[in-house]
Write a protein that holds these residues in place. Structure first.
Motif, PDB file in Angstrom:
ATOM      1  N   SER A  46       0.831  -1.194   0.000  1.00  0.00           N
ATOM      2  CA  SER A  46       0.000   0.000   0.000  1.00  0.00           C
ATOM      3  C   SER A  46       0.870   1.249   0.000  1.00  0.00           C
ATOM      4  O   SER A  46       2.024   1.224   0.434  1.00  0.00           O
ATOM      5  CB  SER A  46      -0.954  -0.009   1.186  1.00  0.00           C
ATOM      6  OG  SER A  46      -0.216   0.009   2.371  1.00  0.00           O
ATOM      7  N   ILE A  47       0.289   2.300  -0.535  1.00  0.00           N
ATOM      8  CA  ILE A  47       1.017   3.555  -0.719  1.00  0.00           C
ATOM      9  C   ILE A  47       0.663   4.448   0.451  1.00  0.00           C
ATOM     10  O   ILE A  47      -0.288   5.222   0.391  1.00  0.00           O
ATOM     11  CB  ILE A  47       0.606   4.181  -2.073  1.00  0.00           C
ATOM     12  CG1 ILE A  47       0.939   3.208  -3.213  1.00  0.00           C
ATOM     13  CG2 ILE A  47       1.308   5.521  -2.286  1.00  0.00           C
ATOM     14  CD1 ILE A  47       0.388   3.616  -4.567  1.00  0.00           C
ATOM     15  N   GLU A  48       1.380   4.286   1.575  1.00  0.00           N
ATOM     16  CA  GLU A  48       0.942   5.033   2.755  1.00  0.00           C
ATOM     17  C   GLU A  48       2.064   5.754   3.479  1.00  0.00           C
ATOM     18  O   GLU A  48       1.801   6.605   4.326  1.00  0.00           O
ATOM     19  CB  GLU A  48       0.191   4.114   3.721  1.00  0.00           C
ATOM     20  CG  GLU A  48       0.998   2.916   4.171  1.00  0.00           C
ATOM     21  CD  GLU A  48       0.169   1.912   4.995  1.00  0.00           C
ATOM     22  OE1 GLU A  48      -1.068   1.978   4.952  1.00  0.00           O
ATOM     23  OE2 GLU A  48       0.770   1.071   5.675  1.00  0.00           O
ATOM     24  N   SER A  49       3.298   5.450   3.148  1.00  0.00           N
ATOM     25  CA  SER A  49       4.423   6.103   3.817  1.00  0.00           C
ATOM     26  C   SER A  49       5.629   6.063   2.889  1.00  0.00           C
ATOM     27  O   SER A  49       5.619   5.379   1.870  1.00  0.00           O
ATOM     28  CB  SER A  49       4.754   5.368   5.115  1.00  0.00           C
ATOM     29  OG  SER A  49       5.221   4.063   4.823  1.00  0.00           O
ATOM     30  N   ILE A  50       6.663   6.810   3.267  1.00  0.00           N
ATOM     31  CA  ILE A  50       7.908   6.754   2.492  1.00  0.00           C
ATOM     32  C   ILE A  50       8.415   5.316   2.439  1.00  0.00           C
ATOM     33  O   ILE A  50       8.768   4.802   1.376  1.00  0.00           O
ATOM     34  CB  ILE A  50       8.975   7.678   3.137  1.00  0.00           C
ATOM     35  CG1 ILE A  50       8.576   9.152   3.036  1.00  0.00           C
ATOM     36  CG2 ILE A  50      10.352   7.433   2.537  1.00  0.00           C
ATOM     37  CD1 ILE A  50       8.697   9.774   1.668  1.00  0.00           C
ATOM     38  N   ASN A  51       8.415   4.648   3.592  1.00  0.00           N
ATOM     39  CA  ASN A  51       8.896   3.262   3.634  1.00  0.00           C
ATOM     40  C   ASN A  51       8.111   2.358   2.701  1.00  0.00           C
ATOM     41  O   ASN A  51       8.684   1.556   1.968  1.00  0.00           O
ATOM     42  CB  ASN A  51       8.805   2.715   5.065  1.00  0.00           C
ATOM     43  CG  ASN A  51       9.913   3.244   5.954  1.00  0.00           C
ATOM     44  OD1 ASN A  51      10.992   3.599   5.476  1.00  0.00           O
ATOM     45  ND2 ASN A  51       9.654   3.314   7.244  1.00  0.00           N
ATOM     46  N   SER A  52       6.794   2.470   2.730  1.00  0.00           N
ATOM     47  CA  SER A  52       5.987   1.543   1.931  1.00  0.00           C
ATOM     48  C   SER A  52       6.062   1.887   0.441  1.00  0.00           C
ATOM     49  O   SER A  52       6.032   0.999  -0.406  1.00  0.00           O
ATOM     50  CB  SER A  52       4.541   1.518   2.426  1.00  0.00           C
ATOM     51  OG  SER A  52       3.838   2.644   1.964  1.00  0.00           O
ATOM     52  N   ALA A  53       6.192   3.162   0.115  1.00  0.00           N
ATOM     53  CA  ALA A  53       6.287   3.549  -1.296  1.00  0.00           C
ATOM     54  C   ALA A  53       7.627   3.086  -1.884  1.00  0.00           C
ATOM     55  O   ALA A  53       7.689   2.549  -2.991  1.00  0.00           O
ATOM     56  CB  ALA A  53       6.145   5.062  -1.443  1.00  0.00           C
ATOM     57  N   ARG A  54       8.677   3.284  -1.108  1.00  0.00           N
ATOM     58  CA  ARG A  54      10.018   2.871  -1.536  1.00  0.00           C
ATOM     59  C   ARG A  54      10.073   1.366  -1.747  1.00  0.00           C
ATOM     60  O   ARG A  54      10.724   0.866  -2.658  1.00  0.00           O
ATOM     61  CB  ARG A  54      10.980   3.295  -0.415  1.00  0.00           C
ATOM     62  CG  ARG A  54      12.403   3.168  -0.666  1.00  0.00           C
ATOM     63  CD  ARG A  54      13.192   4.033   0.297  1.00  0.00           C
ATOM     64  NE  ARG A  54      12.920   3.756   1.698  1.00  0.00           N
ATOM     65  CZ  ARG A  54      13.431   4.462   2.714  1.00  0.00           C
ATOM     66  NH1 ARG A  54      14.238   5.479   2.482  1.00  0.00           N
ATOM     67  NH2 ARG A  54      13.140   4.158   3.945  1.00  0.00           N
ATOM     68  N   LEU A  55       9.368   0.636  -0.885  1.00  0.00           N
ATOM     69  CA  LEU A  55       9.356  -0.820  -1.031  1.00  0.00           C
ATOM     70  C   LEU A  55       8.664  -1.230  -2.329  1.00  0.00           C
ATOM     71  O   LEU A  55       9.112  -2.164  -2.997  1.00  0.00           O
ATOM     72  CB  LEU A  55       8.667  -1.465   0.175  1.00  0.00           C
ATOM     73  CG  LEU A  55       8.607  -2.996   0.121  1.00  0.00           C
ATOM     74  CD1 LEU A  55      10.005  -3.607   0.078  1.00  0.00           C
ATOM     75  CD2 LEU A  55       7.834  -3.555   1.311  1.00  0.00           C
ATOM     76  N   ILE A  56       7.593  -0.551  -2.693  1.00  0.00           N
ATOM     77  CA  ILE A  56       6.904  -0.892  -3.947  1.00  0.00           C
ATOM     78  C   ILE A  56       7.857  -0.699  -5.123  1.00  0.00           C
ATOM     79  O   ILE A  56       7.975  -1.552  -6.001  1.00  0.00           O
ATOM     80  CB  ILE A  56       5.627  -0.047  -4.118  1.00  0.00           C
ATOM     81  CG1 ILE A  56       4.588  -0.458  -3.072  1.00  0.00           C
ATOM     82  CG2 ILE A  56       5.046  -0.189  -5.530  1.00  0.00           C
ATOM     83  CD1 ILE A  56       3.389   0.467  -2.972  1.00  0.00           C
TER      84      ILE A  56
END
Lengths: 405, 405
Positions: free
Chosen positions: A125-135
């Protein structure tokens, strides 16, 4: 003499803007301001889809808090809020506890999965810097693996977006701009890569003007996005997503499912015993909790009914930013024993990006805009926020000026 | 009139250089030359560790075959060799079959695991553009995941290199240069990242001068590399590596094990019925197979005993390139009914890189070099190869000129 202690929890749009406004309204030492945030940076949630697609670096999206907050006026604590105790006027943190005289809750949103099996474990999910970077990295990792599998696995190249709302559509728009680069980098035929939006209702971008929705769909389709409407996701596994359409179950092999169909207010608010409606506090006109005179709620954790439409204002950055002005003003009013003022939303319009040079939107007086013009407006709106937050210096550092290329 | 058909299988150092030499020795239409390779590019195996570490893009390492091979003189087939039938003078490809009058085998090396459980499935190796690129992405993917795990998992940040030979040491040197960048990109404390070299014998870089080995170890240790010698890897799993030292078993949690302890000649040679020694063909002085007058073997698939030391020449790019000249010359000699010439190795020295500006080596007349000077020599050697392969244009395009920064 006891100085009033204002605690702001969360440095999202609402929290950081309230802090910045407060530090302007008060001189050094007039009040004690504490800001609590999980990370040492604020980030623009509305840009995260670009970080996730890999078209914009996340350092452009995040802003170190010390760059916009005056550390002479504000105590900044990096910590995670565990719970709020409004009767004792305390906030419990992972590594401590804070007592407040006035509290501003700006804890933002979190993902909600509607109990669909596998979403929590296997969807991104696109909810934080961490999660966006992981995508971004997850996409690259699967592309990098493609030629090394014994049997070529299309699940590595099928990217499924669950939910054709604002975030899902904006992400798709960036992603199709990114795919030619990814294909070249990993020696994969562009035509093998699929981007599929699964939308549970009969249309994407629900609530948007139908003409603009059609424009958006055509724009994305022309760049290769596939739409499946009336498709309810039933399950996610590590390698596939299963959805139901017209009573039939279908499976798409995919290792990359981006869940953009559901967010809710941060659970901490509800769990701390506040009265909520769908997890949100139905605030008074002056943005205070109905139960507690010393608690303000801003952004995604607050619900305000728009009297014109009789439905709640959407949880947008724009509303949160507008609320922060009123909250800062009202905090000063309360300290000075004056009357608070009510919040009045001022719609500046809504623009959804569809990739670098395309967008759709509705602006002042319900005028529809689309294409390059709309994309420029989007960038101007974003730069305007940076100006409010950190002045012209921040605009120059993090603003978007790629209007023409 | 039957034109002799020369087939070259494999476009590694030996195969591509033989092709380039042949196209210079013969005019258009004099002979038929066919080159077969899995990919449409040649790559510099000796640069792959930089691609794997992420310090050099793989497009710098690979060279499109059509850029160096004259397509008017050479038929180029993208295909995978399945087997060779030297008595029928045929090569079986995945998608067809080729008949030859003369064959040059340049099928290179492959990973060998000594039967250690888990290496094949869970360890990475630096053997191709695809595999090097995957290592780069695997590192990034684990760093990107670090902050999203419920419990921080050190296995994501422990990088274990199995084998302190040439490749393992060169990779470690690049990796420690890359880690500060990776740490910044993913908000991870540099000190949390570990790079560990496990070496089965009592010293790394076996066979190298002890003084240079000490220099290399000190250089890498000062940048954070840990060495464990006399450590025999016993097993790899998805999350750990188990080794034995002094009779005791130890486990390192790690999701990234780079296996650089074993390569062997491509199995196809042995499986096609050639007489081999450790999988390699012990070629005649003129580099032909002892059994077949029309089969040459070049590079890692060939074994030649160095009469001075009574041990085989090491499987280096340098030797393969030198062999290719002799093979091209001997092919021409055989076609013209002249005598072939024997191969004589000319050692230009050996330099091992330890990162951007450090290296160790032994050059002409056994002179030891190290530090910046050695790293410059390494780059000059690499550029020299590009000059031979594709002229000054290729040197300008792919050469290394970062001598000073």
């Amino acid at each position: 003499m006891h100085k009033p202690h204002v605690v702001i929890i969360g440095a999202g749009y609402g929290g950081i803007m309230t802090t910045v406004k407060l530090q302007k309204l008060f001189g050094i030492g007039q009040i004690k301001i504490t800001l609590v945030n999980k990370e040492d940076y604020h980030y623009q949630t509305t840009w995260l889809h670009e970080n996730a697609a890999g078209t914009l670096h996340h350092d452009r999206t995040r802003i170190p808090i010390k760059e916009v907050v005056d550390m002479n006026k504000v105590d900044f604590i990096i910590d995670t809020v565990v719970s709020i105790n409004p009767s004792e006027k305390k906030v419990k943190l992972k590594n401590g506890e804070l007592a407040y005289d006035m509290l501003v809750i700006g804890l933002g949103f979190e993902k909600t999965t509607f109990g669909i099996p596998g979403i929590r474990d296997h969807a991104f999910s696109i909810e934080s810097i961490n999660s966006a970077r992981l995508i971004r990295e997850h996409l690259e990792y699967n592309f990098a693996n493609y030629h090394l599998d014994k049997v070529n696995d299309n699940a590595r190249l099928n990217i499924v977006i669950g939910g054709g709302g604002f975030t899902g559509m904006e992400f798709a728009g960036e992603l199709v701009n990114r795919i030619p680069e990814l294909s070249a980098e990993y020696d994969i035929e562009k035509a093998l890569v699929r981007v599929i939006i699964l939308e549970a209702s009969s249309t994407v971008l629900q609530g948007f003007d139908p003409q603009l929705v059609e424009y958006a769909m055509t724009s994305l389709q022309s760049r290769g996005v596939e739409f499946v409407t009336n498709a309810a996701i039933k399950e996610c596994t590590q390698d596939s997503v299963i959805y139901e359409k017209d009573g039939k179950k279908c499976e798409i092999p995919s290792k990359t499912i981006i869940w953009s169909a559901g967010v809710r207010a941060n659970c901490i608010v509800e769990q701390s015993g506040f009265e909520t409606n769908c997890g949100k506090v139905e605030v008074r006109d002056d943005l205070r909790s109905p139960e507690y005179d010393d608690v303000f709620v801003v952004g995604d954790c607050a619900m305000i009914i728009d009297k014109e439409t009789d439905s709640p204002f959407p949880p947008t950055a724009q509303i949160a930013i507008q609320q922060s002005s009123v909250i800062a003003h009202n905090i000063k009013a309360l300290i000075e024993g004056k009357a608070t003022e009510p919040f009045k939303a001022k719609s500046l319009g809504t623009v959804a990006s569809l990739g670098h040079h395309d967008a759709i939107g509705v602006v002042l007086n319900n005028r529809k805009v689309f294409g390059w013009k709309a994309s420029v407006m989007k960038k101007i709106i974003d730069n305007r926020y940076l100006l409010k937050l950190g002045g012209i210096g921040l605009v120059m550092k993090k603003g978007k000026f790629n209007f023409f290329y």
